[in-house]
Design an enzyme around this catalytic site. Structure first.
Site, PDB file in Angstrom:
ATOM      1  N   HIS A 193      40.230 -30.360  60.992  1.00 36.25           N
ATOM      2  CA  HIS A 193      40.385 -31.754  61.450  1.00 36.25           C
ATOM      3  C   HIS A 193      39.293 -32.655  60.871  1.00 36.25           C
ATOM      4  O   HIS A 193      39.518 -33.814  60.573  1.00 36.25           O
ATOM      5  CB  HIS A 193      40.300 -31.855  62.971  1.00 36.25           C
ATOM      6  CG  HIS A 193      41.300 -31.012  63.688  1.00 36.25           C
ATOM      7  ND1 HIS A 193      41.646 -31.240  64.992  1.00 36.25           N
ATOM      8  CD2 HIS A 193      42.033 -29.965  63.307  1.00 36.25           C
ATOM      9  CE1 HIS A 193      42.524 -30.351  65.373  1.00 36.25           C
ATOM     10  NE2 HIS A 193      42.779 -29.563  64.368  1.00 36.25           N
ATOM     11  N   CYS A 512      40.651 -38.289  80.114  1.00 42.99           N
ATOM     12  CA  CYS A 512      39.283 -38.639  79.709  1.00 42.99           C
ATOM     13  C   CYS A 512      38.481 -37.452  79.184  1.00 42.99           C
ATOM     14  O   CYS A 512      37.280 -37.565  78.992  1.00 42.99           O
ATOM     15  CB  CYS A 512      38.533 -39.296  80.866  1.00 42.99           C
ATOM     16  SG  CYS A 512      38.165 -38.157  82.211  1.00 42.99           S
TER      17      CYS A 512
HETATM   18  C1  PEP Z   1      36.334 -33.580  82.465  1.00 43.20           C
HETATM   19  O1  PEP Z   1      36.148 -32.640  83.223  1.00 43.20           O
HETATM   20  O2  PEP Z   1      37.215 -33.573  81.586  1.00 43.20           O
HETATM   21  C2  PEP Z   1      35.490 -34.787  82.516  1.00 43.20           C
HETATM   22  C3  PEP Z   1      35.740 -35.825  81.767  1.00 43.20           C
HETATM   23  O3  PEP Z   1      34.429 -34.786  83.330  1.00 43.20           O
HETATM   24  P1  PEP Z   1      33.025 -34.081  83.044  1.00 43.20           P
HETATM   25  O4  PEP Z   1      32.976 -33.774  81.575  1.00 43.20           O
HETATM   26  O5  PEP Z   1      32.004 -35.064  83.471  1.00 43.20           O
HETATM   27  O6  PEP Z   1      33.102 -32.869  83.913  1.00 43.20           O
END
Ligand code: PEP
Ligand code: MG
Length: 587
Positions: A193, A512
């Site tokens: 990638h 996210c």
């Molecule tokens: C996740 O778990 O994908 C997340 C975005 O939260 P963190 O990385 O803060 O656990």
């Protein structure tokens, strides 16, 4: 002069000074100017003093809880801290080789490991762990707050050639490409990638060089020949003259393009928001053209705050600053995702001005953390909610609760939030309606997304945790990192399951996790029907560029094919073949 041969993945020829990135150790190696040597040595000394203080604190805490015997384990590290073979040796390397101290510490560790490997005594060999722990602590204290390669690279004085053992796409997506003239990596293939990224940025790249990162010296002049697939060390003047200086000529990405919302080639709007940890990251999010903050990891307030004051007022100010800074765009604040261990450490570090345990050093990732801890400590939760709801009228706030494993937890969270809102209203504070969402990051939440959808106003899929809990792979344990597979069919199915539950209830849905920072994976997620993502600000520009090249309809067809495949490798091959065909039609 010597020449290494690998695979040409992005055309063009450039020369420049080498910067070595050891991705596994998260350490960059770069040459420093003479005038900078003493400053870097002073950084080493400061790190030693910080480490000493931390080790004393840890020893005291262990002694009071578990007795002096166990505490004496840390005496060995404290003694080593003053060993001439550690910090003074690293300072010697900095001075002699004019390299950065992070790298010098890495060399010290390698020397120790070689030494320990030779001894037969099992007890002594086990001390290897102590040394690596101590060096890790010293490195962490050198780099306080500096974690991403983008930040590491910003320490460079001039655009350079990046020579890495491995460069993952999500890391590559975060690079400051204005500082990178060319790329050479030990690992990789044409469909890697990262190679796709290098091509899209017009940066010459050669991969599959096996041991280039070990053979090339920091500061050495090299040529990356992305046409012939070679890396030339110490080239002669004529070779340098022939090398094109792409870095200087490359036009900077036009600002309007960066600010425009993301769209696919067939005009499907994709919402890209930013993940941030500190209110000061807002500038980076806005610069990248983020359409909002999709994840503010509020627990980093603990890292940022001197003393123990993460009380209501300080929180209120931080949230207000975020909301006003981003308005009219929305800001999603995730309530504290800390565990007991981190809170306890914070209490210990209070006297020294705050403390923070990075994720990979936490004791427990499955215990009392996130919303569970907030519900166990309702006063802490209520304080946070009060600060949030008071700040809500300064912008568009959304509240996100982490680490949800069941419906009853979000019901309880909503009950407390409603009670706090009612109290504020009674005191005459205006409290607007604030959406409450759940992180979908535990498999049980994904499986019951249809049930949870009745209880919340939006979902955010957190694939970082979802992958680790679904595949039972600790995301911070590099020994099983090969099993941490974002493209595992189970993960794709879970994502799809959550999307279907959200669509049925018309619930806003975003993703996210880090996997969205990999532009190739992002396109597949678009194919799976996701339209909203939140990612580290540095990855947004590249994501927009790659999305503009693909058609959502093609990605949908690709996703249908991919869902019939049986392994992560097959999925990756299919994905890269599809993107490869795309870049061929572009060329
Ligand atoms: C996740 O778990 O994908 C997340 C975005 O939260 P963190 O990385 O803060 O656990
Ligand atoms: Mg998470």
């Amino acid at each position: 002069m010597f020449r290494l041969t690998g695979i040409a993945v992005s055309p063009g020829v450039v020369s420049g000074r080498a910067v070595i990135l050891n991705q596994r150790a998260q350490v960059l190696r770069y040459q420093i100017g003479r005038g900078r040597i003493e400053r870097e040595v002073a950084r080493l000394d400061e790190s030693r003093e910080r480490s000493r203080q931390q080790l004393h604190d840890i020893r005291e805490r262990v002694a009071s809880r578990h007795g002096a015997d166990l505490a004496s384990l840390f005496d060995a590290q404290l003694l080593m801290l003053d060993d001439p073979m550690v910090v003074p040796r690293a300072a010697e390397i900095v001075r002699a080789q004019r390299v950065n101290p992070e790298w010098a510490l890495q060399q010290v560790l390698l020397d120790f490991n070689a030494l320990f490997d030779e001894v037969a005594d099992a007890y002594l060999r086990e001390r290897k762990g102590d040394v690596s722990d101590l060096i890790g602590r010293l490195t962490m204290n050198l780099q306080r707050g500096v974690t991403t390669p983008r930040e590491l690279l910003s320490a460079l004085d001039e655009p350079s050639v990046l020579v890495a053992d491995e460069l993952t796409p999500s890391m590559a997506a975060q690079l400051d490409w204005t500082k990178v003239r060319g790329i050479a990596t030990d690992a990789g293939s044409r469909t890697y990638h990262t190679a796709i990224l290098a091509r899209s940025f017009d940066v010459p790249a050669v991969v599959g060089l096996h041991d280039a990162s070990a053979r090339i010296e920091a500061g050495q002049i090299v040529i990356v020949d992305g046409d012939a697939g070679t890396l030339i060390a110490d080239p002669d003047a004529e070779q340098i003259a022939r090398a094109a200086h792409h870095g200087d000529d490359r036009p900077a990405a036009a600002d309007p393009a960066r600010q425009a919302p993301a769209r696919t080639a067939d005009e499907v709007a994709i919402r890209l928001e930013a993940n941030i940890e500190f209110p000061d990251d807002l500038a980076a999010a806005r610069y990248a053209g983020a359409e909002g903050i999709g994840l503010y990891r509020s627990e980093f307030l603990f890292a940022d705050v001197p003393g123990d004051d993460v009380g209501e007022e300080r929180q209120y100010e931080a949230y207000r600053k975020l909301l006003e800074g981003m308005a009219p765009a929305p800001v999603t604040v995730r309530t504290f995702d800390v565990d007991e261990h981190q809170l306890a450490q914070r209490a210990v570090d209070r006297s020294r001005g705050g403390g923070w345990i990075p994720d990979d050093q936490r004791a427990s990732r499955q215990g009392l953390r996130g919303l569970r801890l907030s519900l166990m400590r309702p006063e802490m939760f209520r304080t946070q909610l009060r600060a949030l709801l008071r700040a809500a009228s300064h912008g568009r706030l959304r509240i996100l609760v982490p680490f949800v494993s069941g419906v009853e937890q979000v019901r309880e969270a909503r009950r407390i939030a409603n009670a706090v809102a009612a109290e504020l209203a009674e005191r005459g504070t205006h409290v607007p309606q604030v959406p409450l969402g759940a992180m979908i990051e535990i498999p049980s939440a994904a499986y019951t997304a249809d049930l949870l959808a009745h209880e919340v106003d939006f979902f955010t899929i957190g694939t970082n945790d979802l992958i680790q809990y679904c595949l039972a792979v600790d995301r911070a344990d590099e020994r099983v990192s090969r099993l941490y597979q974002p493209l595992h069919p189970a993960i794709l199915r879970l994502v799809l399951m959550v999307r279907r539950a959200a669509v049925r209830r018309r619930l806003p849905l975003a993703l996210c996790g880090e996997m969205a920072s990999d532009p190739a994976v992002l396109t597949l997620l678009v194919g799976l029907g996701l339209r909203s993502f939140s990612m580290t600000p540095g990855a947004i520009t590249v994501a927009k560029q790659v999305l503009a090249e693909v058609r959502a309809a093609d990605m949908r067809a690709l996703a249908r094919r991919v869902l019939r495949l049986t392994t992560a490798d097959e999925v990756e091959r299919e994905l890269l073949a599809a993107l490869g065909r795309l870049s061929l039609t572009r060329e």
